[in-house]
Design a protein around this motif. Structure first.
Motif, PDB file in Angstrom:
ATOM      1  N   MET A 155       0.829  -1.201   0.000  1.00 63.79           N
ATOM      2  CA  MET A 155       0.000   0.000   0.000  1.00 63.79           C
ATOM      3  C   MET A 155       0.863   1.251   0.000  1.00 63.79           C
ATOM      4  N   ALA A 156       1.913   1.259   0.813  1.00 60.62           N
ATOM      5  CA  ALA A 156       2.800   2.420   0.870  1.00 60.62           C
ATOM      6  C   ALA A 156       3.478   2.652  -0.476  1.00 60.62           C
ATOM      7  N   GLN A 157       3.889   1.578  -1.150  1.00 56.74           N
ATOM      8  CA  GLN A 157       4.495   1.711  -2.478  1.00 56.74           C
ATOM      9  C   GLN A 157       3.512   2.345  -3.461  1.00 56.74           C
ATOM     10  N   LEU A 158       2.266   1.885  -3.439  1.00 56.82           N
ATOM     11  CA  LEU A 158       1.255   2.444  -4.335  1.00 56.82           C
ATOM     12  C   LEU A 158       1.025   3.923  -4.048  1.00 56.82           C
ATOM     13  N   LEU A 159       0.988   4.276  -2.766  1.00 53.69           N
ATOM     14  CA  LEU A 159       0.760   5.670  -2.398  1.00 53.69           C
ATOM     15  C   LEU A 159       1.899   6.559  -2.889  1.00 53.69           C
ATOM     16  N   ALA A 160       3.128   6.082  -2.759  1.00 51.82           N
ATOM     17  CA  ALA A 160       4.267   6.854  -3.247  1.00 51.82           C
ATOM     18  C   ALA A 160       4.165   7.051  -4.764  1.00 51.82           C
ATOM     19  N   GLU A 161       3.751   6.001  -5.482  1.00 50.64           N
ATOM     20  CA  GLU A 161       3.588   6.102  -6.931  1.00 50.64           C
ATOM     21  C   GLU A 161       2.498   7.100  -7.302  1.00 50.64           C
ATOM     22  N   ARG A 162       1.505   7.254  -6.427  1.00 47.58           N
ATOM     23  CA  ARG A 162       0.395   8.164  -6.702  1.00 47.58           C
ATOM     24  C   ARG A 162       0.658   9.580  -6.201  1.00 47.58           C
ATOM     25  N   GLY A 163       1.840   9.842  -5.686  1.00 45.72           N
ATOM     26  CA  GLY A 163       2.201  11.195  -5.295  1.00 45.72           C
ATOM     27  C   GLY A 163       1.863  11.586  -3.876  1.00 45.72           C
ATOM     28  N   VAL A 164       1.421  10.638  -3.049  1.00 45.47           N
ATOM     29  CA  VAL A 164       1.167  10.948  -1.642  1.00 45.47           C
ATOM     30  C   VAL A 164       2.498  11.171  -0.942  1.00 45.47           C
ATOM     31  N   GLU A 165       2.573  12.200  -0.108  1.00 54.25           N
ATOM     32  CA  GLU A 165       3.789  12.445   0.664  1.00 54.25           C
ATOM     33  C   GLU A 165       3.765  11.566   1.909  1.00 54.25           C
ATOM     34  N   LEU A 166       4.744  10.700   2.022  1.00 54.27           N
ATOM     35  CA  LEU A 166       4.820   9.749   3.127  1.00 54.27           C
ATOM     36  C   LEU A 166       5.957  10.144   4.046  1.00 54.27           C
ATOM     37  N   ARG A 167       5.629  10.391   5.307  1.00 50.57           N
ATOM     38  CA  ARG A 167       6.654  10.822   6.265  1.00 50.57           C
ATOM     39  C   ARG A 167       6.716   9.849   7.438  1.00 50.57           C
ATOM     40  N   LEU A 168       7.807   9.125   7.540  1.00 50.48           N
ATOM     41  CA  LEU A 168       8.087   8.312   8.718  1.00 50.48           C
ATOM     42  C   LEU A 168       8.782   9.170   9.764  1.00 50.48           C
ATOM     43  N   GLN A 169       8.850   8.654  10.997  1.00 48.84           N
ATOM     44  CA  GLN A 169       9.492   9.356  12.112  1.00 48.84           C
ATOM     45  C   GLN A 169       8.951  10.778  12.270  1.00 48.84           C
ATOM     46  N   THR A 170       7.648  10.909  12.054  1.00 49.56           N
ATOM     47  CA  THR A 170       6.973  12.207  12.176  1.00 49.56           C
ATOM     48  C   THR A 170       5.834  12.058  13.174  1.00 49.56           C
ATOM     49  N   ARG A 171       6.068  12.513  14.379  1.00 53.28           N
ATOM     50  CA  ARG A 171       5.135  12.328  15.492  1.00 53.28           C
ATOM     51  C   ARG A 171       4.301  13.594  15.699  1.00 53.28           C
ATOM     52  N   VAL A 172       2.995  13.431  15.704  1.00 51.19           N
ATOM     53  CA  VAL A 172       2.086  14.559  15.934  1.00 51.19           C
ATOM     54  C   VAL A 172       2.133  14.953  17.404  1.00 51.19           C
ATOM     55  N   GLU A 173       2.316  16.258  17.642  1.00 51.03           N
ATOM     56  CA  GLU A 173       2.432  16.753  19.011  1.00 51.03           C
ATOM     57  C   GLU A 173       1.348  17.736  19.396  1.00 51.03           C
ATOM     58  N   GLN A 174       0.768  18.399  18.411  1.00 52.90           N
ATOM     59  CA  GLN A 174      -0.283  19.379  18.712  1.00 52.90           C
ATOM     60  C   GLN A 174      -1.142  19.582  17.473  1.00 52.90           C
ATOM     61  N   ILE A 175      -2.444  19.769  17.700  1.00 45.20           N
ATOM     62  CA  ILE A 175      -3.392  20.006  16.605  1.00 45.20           C
ATOM     63  C   ILE A 175      -4.257  21.195  16.968  1.00 45.20           C
ATOM     64  N   SER A 176      -4.437  22.089  16.021  1.00 45.14           N
ATOM     65  CA  SER A 176      -5.344  23.219  16.255  1.00 45.14           C
ATOM     66  C   SER A 176      -6.168  23.465  15.003  1.00 45.14           C
ATOM     67  N   GLU A 177      -7.482  23.527  15.194  1.00 44.18           N
ATOM     68  CA  GLU A 177      -8.381  23.817  14.079  1.00 44.18           C
ATOM     69  C   GLU A 177      -8.598  25.322  13.977  1.00 44.18           C
ATOM     70  N   HIS A 178      -8.756  25.792  12.763  1.00 47.61           N
ATOM     71  CA  HIS A 178      -9.051  27.203  12.544  1.00 47.61           C
ATOM     72  C   HIS A 178     -10.035  27.313  11.389  1.00 47.61           C
ATOM     73  N   ALA A 179     -10.361  28.514  10.997  1.00 42.64           N
ATOM     74  CA  ALA A 179     -11.441  28.727  10.032  1.00 42.64           C
ATOM     75  C   ALA A 179     -11.153  28.066   8.685  1.00 42.64           C
ATOM     76  N   ARG A 180      -9.896  28.008   8.288  1.00 44.54           N
ATOM     77  CA  ARG A 180      -9.557  27.481   6.962  1.00 44.54           C
ATOM     78  C   ARG A 180      -9.111  26.033   6.983  1.00 44.54           C
ATOM     79  N   GLY A 181      -8.878  25.467   8.167  1.00 48.80           N
ATOM     80  CA  GLY A 181      -8.406  24.087   8.186  1.00 48.80           C
ATOM     81  C   GLY A 181      -7.815  23.666   9.509  1.00 48.80           C
ATOM     82  N   VAL A 182      -6.723  22.930   9.445  1.00 51.77           N
ATOM     83  CA  VAL A 182      -6.096  22.343  10.626  1.00 51.77           C
ATOM     84  C   VAL A 182      -4.593  22.592  10.555  1.00 51.77           C
ATOM     85  N   ARG A 183      -4.028  22.980  11.682  1.00 55.94           N
ATOM     86  CA  ARG A 183      -2.578  23.118  11.800  1.00 55.94           C
ATOM     87  C   ARG A 183      -2.078  21.980  12.691  1.00 55.94           C
TER      88      ARG A 183
END
Length: 404
Positions: A155-183
């Motif tokens: 699945m990861a190989q297919l996603l890379a072929e389709r242009g999805v940006e795949l980031r390993l070792q990327t841990r989410v630490e904070q999320i904030s929603e705002h009028a235009r989206g999510v940070r």
């Protein structure tokens, strides 16, 4: 760079959701973040590798409908991409006459779920599994086996072929929603997205809380430990052999699984893990333990299942007791026939009232979607879960396929 969609979690559900997005909205800018250095590091890569038919689940539930559909779509995916799999079927056996009413009730549930399961007699049981002791069994022909790590890697190989940006070792630490989206703040920098999809598994409740969502549930980690048959005793098991589930306990009990590599595993038990990713008996994390032990609902659950839970803990500590559970199905198994192997941790949501959540839970809000409970059979159902998430995206999703 801004993204249309940001997915948290690189297990099979997160990867399958990204696939569904690319199939329906091929021009989306999609980012998938995984905190580990590889895909499928936790629940996906440590499960028993079973393609579940959907026998056990309440008719009409998401687990029942998605497992049934998922057993077909997962096999189709494996066939399309040359991934080894085997629809070997499964026996669910009654070892005593006292278990027959439960076996018949399970057969009725399987039939209510539209599955081709059928009752088999001792003669056919011996033909399929010569070393099993049973008075009757259900045979499920649409149950199979696969290595879900290989599925996730493809699945990861297919996603890379389709242009999805795949980031390993990327841990989410904070999320904030705002009028235009999510940070989304991570250890690798901050990202902006129109919408966030939380497929964080063992940490899904924490990610939901970061996004300001109060789900009314908390993930309780249950470790499942396995033994493996030594190679010269693998002939004792040809396929998948399960006991009739104990209605006094919400797990399936110790069973035998022939893996796709030919090895045979026996297990799991189900014991509280004091670390969400605690795969060893002594694994401990202060935050994880405190969250469980300070949650009043956990103590309600512990009192409810005190007897069976105590047996599970004793079985964890004693190989003799674990082997005794195996001998209920195959009496000729001996302690020297098995050696310890991997363990997994099941992410099980517990409601605030002390009830275990018995179905998949997917919650949608304006700027985010959260998979809040996806234990087994989520690997089987991953493609269906991903499709359902994409199908139910809020109005924000309308027209995204044309935005560039």
């Amino acid at each position: 760079m801004d993204y249309h969609m940001l997915i948290v979690g690189g297990g099979i559900v997160g990867l399958a959701t990204a696939l569904a997005l690319t199939e329906r909205y091929p021009h989306l800018r999609v980012l998938l973040c995984e905190k580990e250095d590889r895909w499928a590091a936790h629940q996906t890569g440590r499960n028993s590798g079973v393609i579940h038919a959907g026998i056990y689940y309440r008719p009409g539930s998401l687990k029942a409908t998605m497992a049934r559909a998922g057993s077909r779509s997962m096999v189709a995916f494996c066939q399309a991409h040359g991934i080894a799999h085997d629809l070997c079927g499964k026996l669910i056996v009654a070892t005593t006459p006292a278990e027959l009413p439960r076996l018949h009730a399970l057969l009725e549930r399987a039939q209510a779920n539209g599955l081709p399961a059928r009752l088999v007699d001792p003669a056919e049981i011996r033909e399929r599994e010569p070393y099993v002791q049973a008075v009757a069994a259900i045979f499920s022909p649409t149950t199979g086996i696969v290595d879900y790590r290989l599925v996730a890697e493809r699945m990861a190989q297919l996603l890379a072929e389709r242009g999805v940006e795949l980031r390993l070792q990327t841990r989410v630490e904070q999320i904030s929603e705002h009028a235009r989206g999510v940070r989304v703040e991570t250890n690798a920098g901050a990202f902006e997205a129109d919408h966030l999809i939380n497929c964080a598994g063992l940490h899904s409740d924490r990610v939901a809380r970061m996004a300001g969502l109060h789900t009314g549930m908390r993930i309780i980690p249950f470790r499942g430990e396995y033994y493996e048959l030594v190679p010269e005793r693998r002939h004792l098991v040809r396929g998948l052999i399960y006991p009739v589930p104990n209605p006094a306990f919400p797990f399936l009990g110790v069973h035998f699984t022939r893996m796709i590599d030919g090895s045979v595993h026996a297990g799991p038990n189900a014991v509280l893990a004091l670390k969400r990713e605690g795969y060893h008996k002594l694994a401990f994390n202060l935050r994880d333990s405190a969250e469980v032990l300070s949650y009043p609902a956990f103590w309600h659950l512990a009192r409810k299942y005190l007897g069976e839970g105590s047996k599970e803990m004793l079985r964890s500590a004693s190989k003799t007791l674990f082997v005794r559970s195996m001998q209920r199905l195959i009496p000729s198994i001996r302690a020297q026939d098995v050696v310890p192997t991997h363990a997994g941790v099941r992410a099980q949501a517990l409601m605030a009232d002390g009830q275990l959540q018995d179905d998949f839970v997917i919650i949608h809000s304006t700027r985010s979607t959260h998979v809040c409970n996806a234990p087994s059979p989520a690997a089987t159902a991953a493609l269906e879960i991903g499709a359902a998430i994409v199908e139910r995206l809020p109005p924000l999703g309308q027209g995204l396929e044309t935005r560039k």
